[in-house]
Design a protein around this motif. Sequence first.
Motif, PDB file in Angstrom:
ATOM      1  N   MET A 125      64.803  39.804  46.541  1.00 47.44           N
ATOM      2  CA  MET A 125      64.744  38.714  47.503  1.00 47.44           C
ATOM      3  C   MET A 125      63.498  38.894  48.364  1.00 47.44           C
ATOM      4  O   MET A 125      63.087  40.028  48.655  1.00 47.44           O
ATOM      5  CB  MET A 125      65.994  38.644  48.374  1.00 47.44           C
ATOM      6  N   ILE A 126      62.879  37.773  48.736  1.00 48.92           N
ATOM      7  CA  ILE A 126      61.741  37.763  49.654  1.00 48.92           C
ATOM      8  C   ILE A 126      62.214  37.133  50.950  1.00 48.92           C
ATOM      9  O   ILE A 126      62.786  36.034  50.957  1.00 48.92           O
ATOM     10  CB  ILE A 126      60.540  37.005  49.056  1.00 48.92           C
ATOM     11  N   VAL A 127      61.980  37.851  52.064  1.00 51.18           N
ATOM     12  CA  VAL A 127      62.586  37.513  53.346  1.00 51.18           C
ATOM     13  C   VAL A 127      61.501  37.367  54.405  1.00 51.18           C
ATOM     14  O   VAL A 127      60.527  38.135  54.439  1.00 51.18           O
ATOM     15  CB  VAL A 127      63.596  38.616  53.760  1.00 51.18           C
ATOM     16  N   LEU A 128      61.663  36.370  55.261  1.00 53.50           N
ATOM     17  CA  LEU A 128      60.820  36.194  56.439  1.00 53.50           C
ATOM     18  C   LEU A 128      61.736  36.245  57.657  1.00 53.50           C
ATOM     19  O   LEU A 128      62.543  35.330  57.878  1.00 53.50           O
ATOM     20  CB  LEU A 128      60.090  34.850  56.388  1.00 53.50           C
ATOM     21  N   GLY A 129      61.655  37.323  58.418  1.00 56.66           N
ATOM     22  CA  GLY A 129      62.554  37.470  59.559  1.00 56.66           C
ATOM     23  C   GLY A 129      64.000  37.528  59.091  1.00 56.66           C
ATOM     24  O   GLY A 129      64.375  38.365  58.274  1.00 56.66           O
ATOM     25  N   TYR A 130      64.809  36.577  59.581  1.00 60.47           N
ATOM     26  CA  TYR A 130      66.210  36.511  59.173  1.00 60.47           C
ATOM     27  C   TYR A 130      66.419  35.499  58.045  1.00 60.47           C
ATOM     28  O   TYR A 130      67.559  35.257  57.634  1.00 60.47           O
ATOM     29  CB  TYR A 130      67.085  36.128  60.373  1.00 60.47           C
ATOM     30  N   ASN A 131      65.343  34.921  57.556  1.00 62.15           N
ATOM     31  CA  ASN A 131      65.448  33.861  56.546  1.00 62.15           C
ATOM     32  C   ASN A 131      65.108  34.390  55.156  1.00 62.15           C
ATOM     33  O   ASN A 131      64.013  34.921  54.950  1.00 62.15           O
ATOM     34  CB  ASN A 131      64.505  32.704  56.891  1.00 62.15           C
ATOM     35  N   LEU A 147      63.834  33.581  51.869  1.00 64.85           N
ATOM     36  CA  LEU A 147      63.063  32.470  51.326  1.00 64.85           C
ATOM     37  C   LEU A 147      63.364  32.224  49.861  1.00 64.85           C
ATOM     38  O   LEU A 147      63.361  31.073  49.409  1.00 64.85           O
ATOM     39  CB  LEU A 147      61.559  32.738  51.495  1.00 64.85           C
ATOM     40  N   MET A 148      63.581  33.273  49.112  1.00 64.92           N
ATOM     41  CA  MET A 148      63.871  33.126  47.677  1.00 64.92           C
ATOM     42  C   MET A 148      64.587  34.366  47.188  1.00 64.92           C
ATOM     43  O   MET A 148      64.462  35.449  47.762  1.00 64.92           O
ATOM     44  CB  MET A 148      62.596  32.869  46.878  1.00 64.92           C
ATOM     45  N   SER A 149      65.329  34.180  46.112  1.00 66.04           N
ATOM     46  CA  SER A 149      66.131  35.271  45.570  1.00 66.04           C
ATOM     47  C   SER A 149      66.339  35.038  44.084  1.00 66.04           C
ATOM     48  O   SER A 149      66.428  33.886  43.639  1.00 66.04           O
ATOM     49  CB  SER A 149      67.483  35.328  46.289  1.00 66.04           C
ATOM     50  N   THR A 150      66.436  36.131  43.338  1.00 68.63           N
ATOM     51  CA  THR A 150      66.718  35.992  41.913  1.00 68.63           C
ATOM     52  C   THR A 150      68.123  35.479  41.661  1.00 68.63           C
ATOM     53  O   THR A 150      68.436  35.015  40.565  1.00 68.63           O
ATOM     54  CB  THR A 150      66.521  37.338  41.192  1.00 68.63           C
ATOM     55  N   ARG A 151      68.977  35.515  42.667  1.00 71.02           N
ATOM     56  CA  ARG A 151      70.343  35.004  42.511  1.00 71.02           C
ATOM     57  C   ARG A 151      70.399  33.481  42.618  1.00 71.02           C
ATOM     58  O   ARG A 151      71.360  32.859  42.174  1.00 71.02           O
ATOM     59  CB  ARG A 151      71.268  35.619  43.574  1.00 71.02           C
ATOM     60  N   MET A 152      69.364  32.898  43.258  1.00 68.52           N
ATOM     61  CA  MET A 152      69.370  31.458  43.497  1.00 68.52           C
ATOM     62  C   MET A 152      68.029  30.880  43.053  1.00 68.52           C
ATOM     63  O   MET A 152      67.110  30.709  43.861  1.00 68.52           O
ATOM     64  CB  MET A 152      69.653  31.162  44.972  1.00 68.52           C
ATOM     65  N   ARG A 153      67.947  30.599  41.761  1.00 68.95           N
ATOM     66  CA  ARG A 153      66.681  30.173  41.178  1.00 68.95           C
ATOM     67  C   ARG A 153      66.730  28.763  40.607  1.00 68.95           C
ATOM     68  O   ARG A 153      65.695  28.189  40.285  1.00 68.95           O
ATOM     69  CB  ARG A 153      66.283  31.131  40.057  1.00 68.95           C
ATOM     70  N   PHE A 154      67.931  28.216  40.455  1.00 65.06           N
ATOM     71  CA  PHE A 154      68.101  27.012  39.643  1.00 65.06           C
ATOM     72  C   PHE A 154      67.314  25.824  40.192  1.00 65.06           C
ATOM     73  O   PHE A 154      66.670  25.088  39.429  1.00 65.06           O
ATOM     74  CB  PHE A 154      69.582  26.654  39.551  1.00 65.06           C
ATOM     75  N   SER A 155      67.338  25.618  41.507  1.00 65.93           N
ATOM     76  CA  SER A 155      66.653  24.446  42.044  1.00 65.93           C
ATOM     77  C   SER A 155      65.139  24.552  41.874  1.00 65.93           C
ATOM     78  O   SER A 155      64.458  23.544  41.674  1.00 65.93           O
ATOM     79  CB  SER A 155      66.999  24.240  43.518  1.00 65.93           C
ATOM     80  N   GLU A 156      64.600  25.784  41.913  1.00 69.18           N
ATOM     81  CA  GLU A 156      63.162  25.956  41.702  1.00 69.18           C
ATOM     82  C   GLU A 156      62.791  25.733  40.239  1.00 69.18           C
ATOM     83  O   GLU A 156      61.707  25.232  39.927  1.00 69.18           O
ATOM     84  CB  GLU A 156      62.737  27.347  42.175  1.00 69.18           C
ATOM     85  N   GLU A 157      63.687  26.097  39.332  1.00 66.40           N
ATOM     86  CA  GLU A 157      63.476  25.769  37.922  1.00 66.40           C
ATOM     87  C   GLU A 157      63.567  24.263  37.699  1.00 66.40           C
ATOM     88  O   GLU A 157      62.793  23.683  36.926  1.00 66.40           O
ATOM     89  CB  GLU A 157      64.504  26.505  37.066  1.00 66.40           C
ATOM     90  N   GLN A 158      64.511  23.632  38.412  1.00 65.78           N
ATOM     91  CA  GLN A 158      64.665  22.183  38.279  1.00 65.78           C
ATOM     92  C   GLN A 158      63.463  21.421  38.832  1.00 65.78           C
ATOM     93  O   GLN A 158      63.182  20.303  38.395  1.00 65.78           O
ATOM     94  CB  GLN A 158      65.938  21.734  38.994  1.00 65.78           C
ATOM     95  N   LEU A 159      62.747  22.003  39.767  1.00 67.89           N
ATOM     96  CA  LEU A 159      61.518  21.381  40.251  1.00 67.89           C
ATOM     97  C   LEU A 159      60.573  21.105  39.085  1.00 67.89           C
ATOM     98  O   LEU A 159      59.972  20.028  38.991  1.00 67.89           O
ATOM     99  CB  LEU A 159      60.844  22.284  41.277  1.00 67.89           C
ATOM    100  N   ALA A 160      60.462  22.066  38.165  1.00 68.06           N
ATOM    101  CA  ALA A 160      59.632  21.865  36.977  1.00 68.06           C
ATOM    102  C   ALA A 160      60.314  20.964  35.955  1.00 68.06           C
ATOM    103  O   ALA A 160      59.717  20.008  35.443  1.00 68.06           O
ATOM    104  CB  ALA A 160      59.293  23.212  36.335  1.00 68.06           C
ATOM    105  N   GLU A 161      61.565  21.253  35.656  1.00 69.28           N
ATOM    106  CA  GLU A 161      62.290  20.503  34.620  1.00 69.28           C
ATOM    107  C   GLU A 161      62.335  19.008  34.924  1.00 69.28           C
ATOM    108  O   GLU A 161      62.018  18.163  34.072  1.00 69.28           O
ATOM    109  CB  GLU A 161      63.718  21.041  34.486  1.00 69.28           C
ATOM    110  N   ASP A 200      56.605  26.498  51.007  1.00 70.17           N
ATOM    111  CA  ASP A 200      57.293  26.867  52.239  1.00 70.17           C
ATOM    112  C   ASP A 200      58.786  26.682  52.008  1.00 70.17           C
ATOM    113  O   ASP A 200      59.225  26.457  50.878  1.00 70.17           O
ATOM    114  CB  ASP A 200      56.795  26.004  53.407  1.00 70.17           C
ATOM    115  N   ASN A 201      59.563  26.707  53.081  1.00 66.47           N
ATOM    116  CA  ASN A 201      60.995  26.480  52.953  1.00 66.47           C
ATOM    117  C   ASN A 201      61.327  24.992  52.935  1.00 66.47           C
ATOM    118  O   ASN A 201      62.486  24.607  52.927  1.00 66.47           O
ATOM    119  CB  ASN A 201      61.747  27.168  54.105  1.00 66.47           C
ATOM    120  N   GLY A 202      60.295  24.178  52.909  1.00 59.04           N
ATOM    121  CA  GLY A 202      60.430  22.728  52.942  1.00 59.04           C
ATOM    122  C   GLY A 202      59.310  22.138  53.763  1.00 59.04           C
ATOM    123  O   GLY A 202      58.340  22.827  54.112  1.00 59.04           O
ATOM    124  N   PRO A 203      59.414  20.862  54.110  1.00 61.61           N
ATOM    125  CA  PRO A 203      58.315  20.188  54.809  1.00 61.61           C
ATOM    126  C   PRO A 203      58.155  20.557  56.276  1.00 61.61           C
ATOM    127  O   PRO A 203      57.368  19.922  56.973  1.00 61.61           O
ATOM    128  CB  PRO A 203      58.697  18.701  54.684  1.00 61.61           C
TER     129      PRO A 203
END
Length: 228
Positions: free
Chosen positions: A28-34, A36-50, A147-150
């Motif tokens: 997981m990559i973390v900024l402070g308490y947030n 940002l990304m994790s290998t456990r939660m990848r589906f939406s980033e894959e769907q960005l391409a798909e 980023d984490n969004g707009p």
Amino acid sequence: MLKRELIDTVQIDDGETLELFSHGSDFMIVLGYNELMSTRMRFSEEQLAELTLDRLEAPRPRILIGGYGMGFTLRAALARLPENSQVVVAEISEKIIEWAKGPMAELTGNCLEDPRLDLKICDVAALIDDANDGTCAKFDAILLDVDNGPDGMVRADNNRIYSRTGLGKARDALKPGGIVSVWSAAPDHGFRRRMQEARLDVEERRVRSRPNNKGAHHVIWFGRTRGG
């Protein structure tokens, strides 16, 4: 019980620190308490391409991905794209690529050696500007996950990419019928309006963070150039 272990850190703009953690076989990559990304939660980033490629008609697309992250969007794109396509990836932090080749090498696989990849260590906004002034060819699609969004949480400079002016520049860097796709961890009701004000025809999709229809709902906006 497994403990989260800190592997490495890197400073980014404004003195903020990104941290790479492992937790068993996950990263997981973390900024402070947030987180940002994790290998456990990848589906939406894959769907960005798909989902972007589902909407493209170009037989051998040239696409720009803003943000390598953990490479989920890149690998999903490479799995779908034919030979003679091109994927330009803009990643602002060289340390992110070092992590991909080092601690996360098994996850990364050979995607960074793929002949269709053109990896740039730079701000994606610079490549959008290059496409606008003719320094490089225009794109069939621009996929933004920098980023984490707009809201520009990680870097304040990211706000200019997601502004109406920045979206207009992304639109102008596209070929006719091209698509700019934007990933976000949360809804942003004003952002859809900004995309429309930038003269893009907008579609919004909510996607789960995990493929088993579990996890948080993330948002992907697709803005198509008008007249394409």
